[in-house]
Design a protein around this motif. Structure first.
Motif, PDB file in Angstrom:
ATOM      1  N   ALA A 111       0.837  -1.201   0.000  1.00  0.00           N
ATOM      2  CA  ALA A 111       0.000   0.000   0.000  1.00  0.00           C
ATOM      3  C   ALA A 111       0.870   1.249   0.000  1.00  0.00           C
ATOM      4  N   PHE A 112       1.948   1.208   0.775  1.00  0.00           N
ATOM      5  CA  PHE A 112       2.863   2.350   0.824  1.00  0.00           C
ATOM      6  C   PHE A 112       3.419   2.667  -0.565  1.00  0.00           C
ATOM      7  N   TRP A 113       3.913   1.630  -1.263  1.00  0.00           N
ATOM      8  CA  TRP A 113       4.532   1.875  -2.560  1.00  0.00           C
ATOM      9  C   TRP A 113       3.516   2.188  -3.650  1.00  0.00           C
ATOM     10  N   LEU A 114       2.295   1.668  -3.522  1.00  0.00           N
ATOM     11  CA  LEU A 114       1.259   2.061  -4.476  1.00  0.00           C
ATOM     12  C   LEU A 114       0.990   3.555  -4.385  1.00  0.00           C
ATOM     13  N   HIS A 115       0.906   4.069  -3.154  1.00  0.00           N
ATOM     14  CA  HIS A 115       0.692   5.508  -2.998  1.00  0.00           C
ATOM     15  C   HIS A 115       1.900   6.297  -3.504  1.00  0.00           C
ATOM     16  N   SER A 116       3.102   5.825  -3.167  1.00  0.00           N
ATOM     17  CA  SER A 116       4.318   6.538  -3.589  1.00  0.00           C
ATOM     18  C   SER A 116       4.436   6.558  -5.107  1.00  0.00           C
ATOM     19  N   ALA A 117       4.185   5.404  -5.747  1.00  0.00           N
ATOM     20  CA  ALA A 117       4.258   5.346  -7.208  1.00  0.00           C
ATOM     21  C   ALA A 117       3.160   6.189  -7.846  1.00  0.00           C
ATOM     22  N   GLY A 118       1.967   6.165  -7.256  1.00  0.00           N
ATOM     23  CA  GLY A 118       0.886   7.007  -7.765  1.00  0.00           C
ATOM     24  C   GLY A 118       1.227   8.480  -7.663  1.00  0.00           C
ATOM     25  N   THR A 119       1.827   8.883  -6.557  1.00  0.00           N
ATOM     26  CA  THR A 119       2.255  10.283  -6.391  1.00  0.00           C
ATOM     27  C   THR A 119       3.312  10.645  -7.425  1.00  0.00           C
ATOM     28  N   ALA A 120       4.212   9.708  -7.697  1.00  0.00           N
ATOM     29  CA  ALA A 120       5.250   9.953  -8.704  1.00  0.00           C
ATOM     30  C   ALA A 120       4.637  10.172 -10.085  1.00  0.00           C
ATOM     31  N   LEU A 121       3.646   9.360 -10.444  1.00  0.00           N
ATOM     32  CA  LEU A 121       2.975   9.524 -11.737  1.00  0.00           C
ATOM     33  C   LEU A 121       2.257  10.872 -11.813  1.00  0.00           C
ATOM     34  N   CYS A 122       1.619  11.259 -10.712  1.00  0.00           N
ATOM     35  CA  CYS A 122       0.931  12.559 -10.674  1.00  0.00           C
ATOM     36  C   CYS A 122       1.938  13.700 -10.797  1.00  0.00           C
ATOM     37  N   ALA A 123       3.068  13.560 -10.116  1.00  0.00           N
ATOM     38  CA  ALA A 123       4.104  14.603 -10.180  1.00  0.00           C
ATOM     39  C   ALA A 123       4.655  14.727 -11.591  1.00  0.00           C
ATOM     40  N   ARG A 124       4.838  13.591 -12.259  1.00  0.00           N
ATOM     41  CA  ARG A 124       5.338  13.615 -13.636  1.00  0.00           C
ATOM     42  C   ARG A 124       4.333  14.294 -14.567  1.00  0.00           C
ATOM     43  N   ALA A 125       3.056  13.997 -14.390  1.00  0.00           N
ATOM     44  CA  ALA A 125       2.015  14.608 -15.231  1.00  0.00           C
ATOM     45  C   ALA A 125       1.951  16.111 -15.004  1.00  0.00           C
ATOM     46  N   LEU A 126       2.034  16.523 -13.741  1.00  0.00           N
ATOM     47  CA  LEU A 126       2.019  17.961 -13.435  1.00  0.00           C
ATOM     48  C   LEU A 126       3.231  18.660 -14.038  1.00  0.00           C
ATOM     49  N   ALA A 127       4.403  18.026 -13.931  1.00  0.00           N
ATOM     50  CA  ALA A 127       5.621  18.628 -14.470  1.00  0.00           C
ATOM     51  C   ALA A 127       5.524  18.804 -15.979  1.00  0.00           C
ATOM     52  N   ARG A 128       4.970  17.804 -16.660  1.00  0.00           N
ATOM     53  CA  ARG A 128       4.796  17.918 -18.111  1.00  0.00           C
ATOM     54  C   ARG A 128       3.859  19.075 -18.439  1.00  0.00           C
ATOM     55  N   GLU A 129       2.779  19.206 -17.674  1.00  0.00           N
ATOM     56  CA  GLU A 129       1.813  20.280 -17.901  1.00  0.00           C
ATOM     57  C   GLU A 129       2.444  21.652 -17.675  1.00  0.00           C
ATOM     58  N   LEU A 130       3.316  21.733 -16.680  1.00  0.00           N
ATOM     59  CA  LEU A 130       3.912  23.016 -16.296  1.00  0.00           C
ATOM     60  C   LEU A 130       5.226  23.303 -17.013  1.00  0.00           C
ATOM     61  N   GLY A 131       5.733  22.314 -17.759  1.00  0.00           N
ATOM     62  CA  GLY A 131       6.994  22.515 -18.471  1.00  0.00           C
ATOM     63  C   GLY A 131       8.206  22.501 -17.568  1.00  0.00           C
ATOM     64  N   THR A 132       8.141  21.757 -16.443  1.00  0.00           N
ATOM     65  CA  THR A 132       9.279  21.660 -15.531  1.00  0.00           C
ATOM     66  C   THR A 132       9.892  20.264 -15.613  1.00  0.00           C
ATOM     67  N   ASN A 133      10.964  20.042 -14.865  1.00  0.00           N
ATOM     68  CA  ASN A 133      11.742  18.813 -14.953  1.00  0.00           C
ATOM     69  C   ASN A 133      10.928  17.590 -14.515  1.00  0.00           C
ATOM     70  N   MET A 134      10.606  16.711 -15.457  1.00  0.00           N
ATOM     71  CA  MET A 134       9.753  15.562 -15.148  1.00  0.00           C
ATOM     72  C   MET A 134      10.489  14.509 -14.330  1.00  0.00           C
ATOM     73  N   GLU A 135      11.802  14.341 -14.581  1.00  0.00           N
ATOM     74  CA  GLU A 135      12.553  13.315 -13.865  1.00  0.00           C
ATOM     75  C   GLU A 135      12.670  13.652 -12.381  1.00  0.00           C
ATOM     76  N   ASN A 136      13.046  14.893 -12.066  1.00  0.00           N
ATOM     77  CA  ASN A 136      13.157  15.305 -10.665  1.00  0.00           C
ATOM     78  C   ASN A 136      11.793  15.272  -9.978  1.00  0.00           C
TER      79      ASN A 136
END
Length: 279
Positions: A109-134
């Motif tokens: 459950a911990f890693w599902l949430h962490s991985a889900g947060t990572a995917l959300c962060a990547r999507a937001l970064a793409r939308e905002l034009g910021t560093n997707m990897e970081n």
């Protein structure tokens, strides 16, 4: 029960298993502004488990290929180097921490949430034009201090969870009340230990309190990604409360509700990526 301090908990990080040298080399290389696909493939091939995962996701039904992908360079071509960067980081970090024994703690459950947060962060970064990897890495590790505390100081962390249940508060509030410090500080210290970019450590340390920070896109972004992961029901545990969305972070990012809903839908369609990281 002996007391622990922030200094003791940070010093204890040296007792965690180190990331394999091949993984550290790969992650360091992927931080470069320009990378060579051949060099990435060479580094991945040095870690058979990572290579197998990369081939498995490239051959998944999500990509609907007519032929089997058999080589790492072909897999990188199918995935795209940018997507491969984040998936490689995620798989390496999750695999590393799965060696920790944490009795009574729902690591999946911990890693599902962490991985889900990572995917959300990547999507937001793409939308905002910021560093997707970081952004992806900061999202993946935003709560890792909680796992470390549960693994290294299980008796004290059981007291934290008992306090949380008794007072019906957020885990970070229970940590501060019982320990005098919190998981965000430990996670940030780990990011420094692993020599990740400074902005990742800052985002991990402050994702619960972006309103107390100067305008910082990655802090705000990880805060919002954490909320998004809860909205999308990427679990952090049965008793995990949905964090309050900071108006300050929301306004500074400048994402409208229409865009926000679209991003939620995009991440929801990418759920299979979390299973790949955890498998």
């Amino acid at each position: 029960m002996s007391e622990i301090t922030l200094q003791m908990a940070v010093a204890d990080l040296d007792r965690l298993p180190a990331l394999p040298e091949v993984v550290l080399d790969l992650m360091d290389y992927l931080q470069r502004p320009e990378v060579d696909v051949g060099q990435v493939a060479f580094r991945i091939a040095r870690d058979p488990a990572l290579a197998a995962k990369l081939l498995r996701v490239a051959n998944s039904s999500f990509y609907g290929l007519q032929r089997q992908v058999a080589t790492i360079p072909d897999a990188l071509t199918v995935l795209g180097l940018r997507a491969a960067r984040t998936l490689i980081t995620g798989a390496a970090v999750v695999t590393h921490f799965q060696t920790l024994v944490v009795a009574g703690y729902d690591q999946r459950a911990f890693w599902l949430h962490s991985a889900g947060t990572a995917l959300c962060a990547r999507a937001l970064a793409r939308e905002l034009g910021t560093n997707m990897e970081n952004s992806f890495t900061a999202g993946l590790l935003h709560d890792v201090g909680r796992l470390i505390l549960a693994a290294r100081f299980p008796e004290k962390y059981r007291s934290v969870m008992a306090y949380r249940a008794e007072h019906d508060c957020y885990p970070i509030e229970a940590e501060q009340a019982v320990l005098g410090f919190d998981h965000a500080q430990i996670g940030a210290a780990l990011a420094v230990r692993w020599k990740f970019p400074a902005e990742i450590a800052v985002a991990i340390a402050n994702h619960h309190n972006p309103m107390d920070m100067p305008a910082n896109s990655l802090v705000d972004l990880v805060h919002l990604a954490d909320v998004m992961a809860h909205v999308l029901e990427f679990p952090g545990g049965n008793e995990d409360l949905v964090p309050c969305l900071s108006d300050v972070a929301w306004n500074r990012l400048g994402i409208g509700w229409v865009e926000f809903k679209r991003l939620l839908g995009e991440v929801d369609a990418q759920r299979d990526e979390t299973e790949w990281m955890l498998s």
